[in-house]
Design a protein around this motif. Structure first.
Motif, PDB file in Angstrom:
ATOM      1  N   LYS A 135       0.644  -1.326  -0.121  1.00 10.79           N
ATOM      2  CA  LYS A 135      -0.176   0.054  -0.020  1.00 10.79           C
ATOM      3  C   LYS A 135       0.886   1.526  -0.008  1.00 10.79           C
ATOM      4  O   LYS A 135       0.564   2.216  -0.519  1.00 10.79           O
ATOM      5  CB  LYS A 135      -1.017  -0.061   1.264  1.00 10.79           C
ATOM      6  N   SER A 136       1.992   1.288   0.776  1.00 13.48           N
ATOM      7  CA  SER A 136       2.765   2.251   0.756  1.00 13.48           C
ATOM      8  C   SER A 136       3.444   2.650  -0.398  1.00 13.48           C
ATOM      9  O   SER A 136       3.892   3.957  -0.632  1.00 13.48           O
ATOM     10  CB  SER A 136       3.879   2.042   1.617  1.00 13.48           C
ATOM     11  N   LYS A 137       3.408   2.007  -1.418  1.00 10.32           N
ATOM     12  CA  LYS A 137       4.215   2.141  -2.676  1.00 10.32           C
ATOM     13  C   LYS A 137       3.075   2.448  -3.910  1.00 10.32           C
ATOM     14  O   LYS A 137       3.394   2.562  -5.031  1.00 10.32           O
ATOM     15  CB  LYS A 137       5.072   0.816  -3.163  1.00 10.32           C
ATOM     16  N   HIS A 149      21.035  10.438  -9.986  1.00 10.21           N
ATOM     17  CA  HIS A 149      20.618   9.262  -9.280  1.00 10.21           C
ATOM     18  C   HIS A 149      19.611   9.578  -8.268  1.00 10.21           C
ATOM     19  O   HIS A 149      19.570  10.561  -7.923  1.00 10.21           O
ATOM     20  CB  HIS A 149      21.568   8.231  -8.968  1.00 10.21           C
ATOM     21  N   TYR A 150      19.094   8.529  -7.820  1.00  9.53           N
ATOM     22  CA  TYR A 150      18.199   8.690  -6.679  1.00  9.53           C
ATOM     23  C   TYR A 150      18.659   8.018  -5.311  1.00  9.53           C
ATOM     24  O   TYR A 150      19.613   7.051  -5.693  1.00  9.53           O
ATOM     25  CB  TYR A 150      16.679   8.174  -6.793  1.00  9.53           C
ATOM     26  N   HIS A 151      17.912   8.263  -4.268  1.00  5.17           N
ATOM     27  CA  HIS A 151      18.452   7.712  -2.845  1.00  5.17           C
ATOM     28  C   HIS A 151      17.383   6.560  -2.364  1.00  5.17           C
ATOM     29  O   HIS A 151      17.901   5.742  -1.548  1.00  5.17           O
ATOM     30  CB  HIS A 151      18.702   8.679  -1.938  1.00  5.17           C
ATOM     31  N   GLN A 152      16.169   6.660  -3.011  1.00  2.87           N
ATOM     32  CA  GLN A 152      15.260   5.795  -2.280  1.00  2.87           C
ATOM     33  C   GLN A 152      14.103   5.411  -3.278  1.00  2.87           C
ATOM     34  O   GLN A 152      14.339   5.730  -4.685  1.00  2.87           O
ATOM     35  CB  GLN A 152      14.361   6.543  -1.263  1.00  2.87           C
ATOM     36  N   PHE A 153      13.132   4.636  -2.947  1.00  2.08           N
ATOM     37  CA  PHE A 153      12.239   4.129  -3.941  1.00  2.08           C
ATOM     38  C   PHE A 153      11.362   5.336  -4.517  1.00  2.08           C
ATOM     39  O   PHE A 153      11.261   6.654  -4.006  1.00  2.08           O
ATOM     40  CB  PHE A 153      10.908   3.396  -2.870  1.00  2.08           C
ATOM     41  N   ILE A 154      11.200   5.043  -5.856  1.00  7.05           N
ATOM     42  CA  ILE A 154      10.561   6.343  -6.564  1.00  7.05           C
ATOM     43  C   ILE A 154       8.963   6.236  -6.818  1.00  7.05           C
ATOM     44  O   ILE A 154       8.711   5.025  -7.632  1.00  7.05           O
ATOM     45  CB  ILE A 154      11.325   6.440  -8.108  1.00  7.05           C
ATOM     46  N   PRO A 155       8.243   6.893  -6.603  1.00  9.45           N
ATOM     47  CA  PRO A 155       6.814   6.670  -6.906  1.00  9.45           C
ATOM     48  C   PRO A 155       6.359   6.695  -8.396  1.00  9.45           C
ATOM     49  O   PRO A 155       7.189   7.229  -9.105  1.00  9.45           O
ATOM     50  CB  PRO A 155       6.271   8.096  -6.178  1.00  9.45           C
ATOM     51  N   PRO A 159      16.187   1.966 -15.787  1.00  9.22           N
ATOM     52  CA  PRO A 159      15.182   1.781 -14.870  1.00  9.22           C
ATOM     53  C   PRO A 159      15.396   0.640 -13.915  1.00  9.22           C
ATOM     54  O   PRO A 159      15.891  -0.415 -14.342  1.00  9.22           O
ATOM     55  CB  PRO A 159      13.814   1.405 -15.943  1.00  9.22           C
ATOM     56  N   GLY A 160      14.802   0.692 -12.811  1.00 12.09           N
ATOM     57  CA  GLY A 160      14.818  -0.350 -11.704  1.00 12.09           C
ATOM     58  C   GLY A 160      15.891  -0.128 -10.830  1.00 12.09           C
ATOM     59  O   GLY A 160      16.891   0.896 -10.899  1.00 12.09           O
ATOM     60  N   ASN A 161      15.856  -1.047  -9.775  1.00 14.96           N
ATOM     61  CA  ASN A 161      17.034  -1.044  -8.748  1.00 14.96           C
ATOM     62  C   ASN A 161      18.332  -0.910  -9.155  1.00 14.96           C
ATOM     63  O   ASN A 161      18.610  -1.541 -10.140  1.00 14.96           O
ATOM     64  CB  ASN A 161      16.773  -1.925  -7.745  1.00 14.96           C
TER      65      ASN A 161
END
Length: 372
Positions: A42-44, A249-255, A191-193
């Motif tokens: 749900k949080s994602k 780059h990003y540091h965390q999960f991306i909505p 794309p992706g982790n």
């Protein structure tokens, strides 16, 4: 005509795929639906309205909620086997298979995978010793139907097992948009982790500082780094690369919205998928027993991907590289004019992946599940 009611269950990981289900089923006139999700899932989720889903804190809650449903789609099946066993006995069921060696072919743990996964060893011991997943995963065989997400996985099921008759290719990917942005700087998005387990990040990180590209390149790593060490490598790359290269780059999960917005601006999706990986210490082979989410990213966003030749060719036009040297050469000589020519080759595929054609076929598959 009375609508058929279908419950979708996702208690584990594939939140993006669940949102893809929602975007399709909400337009199906013969299907009513509801989603049961864990708090983590749900949080994602951003696309599914809250009135279409129930947050499940205890998997035992689900069984009593399914009384009015005609069928159940299990979006991920890796745990909570006893609860699913009861559901399979009571309802028509379709289970989406993501890791064939673990979920269907029931291969054993490969001891060689223990050392690379040593940081998660306690977690895996809990799964195998306390949750009994080695024996519990066999529960999947009680489901009425299986679903796989690519033709290459369906071919693998047909060649290695007797389950071909009950396994369906679920085409959830439709082409939502199609464009080649006209910019001087070429946007390359991975794309992706950012994960050494799933992608050949090591080779990519070795190549980037060597590049002297003809065209300015902007690399975006559109995923969460798997560790602090990988995050540090990304930071260091910014200092090592040519002035022709920019890195984001990003540091965390991306909505979902941010993820889609960035990919929409891409000229090319960079997909350095590894040939071999593992799931719960069981060997898996990308493209044969496990599909890469990069396939969906390419089709949904109307983008060409750059894949290794080890990854089976999709029903889509992509570019391929043989080895590190080949990848380096391709990136060095990449131009907008070249990509424009490649995107013309995508045109014949677009009609196969319209929203209506994908939605109609999937709707018929869901009705067949209910009426089987």
């Amino acid at each position: 005509m009375e609508k058929k009611t279908i419950a979708f269950i996702e208690l584990e990981t594939h939140s993006a795929l669940l949102e893809q289900w929602y975007l399709l089923v909400k337009e199906m006139p013969s299907i009513a639906f509801y989603f049961f999700v864990s708090p983590k899932v749900k949080s994602k989720i951003t696309a599914i309205p809250v009135d279409c889903m129930m947050v499940v804190h205890n998997p035992k809650e689900i069984e009593k909620e399914l009384a009015g449903f005609d069928a159940v789609v299990v979006n991920t099946f890796h745990r909570n086997f006893e609860q699913y066993r009861m559901i399979f006995q009571q309802k028509k069921s379709l289970v989406v298979l993501h890791n064939l060696n673990f979920s269907l072919f029931l291969q054993s743990v490969n001891a060689k995978n223990i050392w690379p996964e040593r940081k998660r060893l306690t977690y895996f011991l809990k799964l195998y010793c306390l949750e009994k997943i080695a024996s519990g995963r066999k529960t999947v065989l009680q489901a009425d139907n299986f679903g796989v997400l690519s033709q290459s996985l369906l071919d693998e099921v047909n060649s290695r097992s007797s389950f071909g008759a009950k396994t369906k290719l679920l085409q959830l990917n439709y082409c939502n948009s199609f464009s080649l942005p006209k910019e001087e700087t070429l946007q390359l998005v991975m794309p992706g982790n950012v994960s050494n387990k799933r992608k050949d990040i090591r080779t990519l990180f070795e190549i980037l500082p060597k590049l002297q590209p003809q065209t300015k390149l902007h690399f975006t790593f559109l995923g969460k780094p798997e560790s602090d060490a990988v995050l540090q490598q990304l930071e260091e790359l910014k200092q090592k690369c040519s002035a022709q290269i920019e890195i984001t780059h990003y540091h965390q999960f991306i909505p979902w919205e941010e993820y889609s917005r960035v990919i929409a601006k891409a000229h090319l999706l960079l997909c350095p998928i590894k040939n071999e990986t593992s799931f719960y210490l069981v060997d898996e082979i990308y493209g044969k027993t496990k599909v890469s989410g990069s396939e969906a990213d390419c089709i949904y966003n109307g983008k060409i991907g750059l894949f290794p030749t080890s990854y089976p060719k999709m029903n889509w036009h992509n570019l391929y590289y043989e080895n590190a040297q080949d990848l380096e050469s391709i990136l060095n000589h990449l131009t907008f004019e070249q990509l424009a020519g490649e995107y013309e080759k995508l045109q014949p595929y677009l009609n196969q992946y319209t929203f209506e054609s994908v939605k109609n076929k999937l709707e018929n598959q869901l009705l067949q599940l209910v009426n089987s």
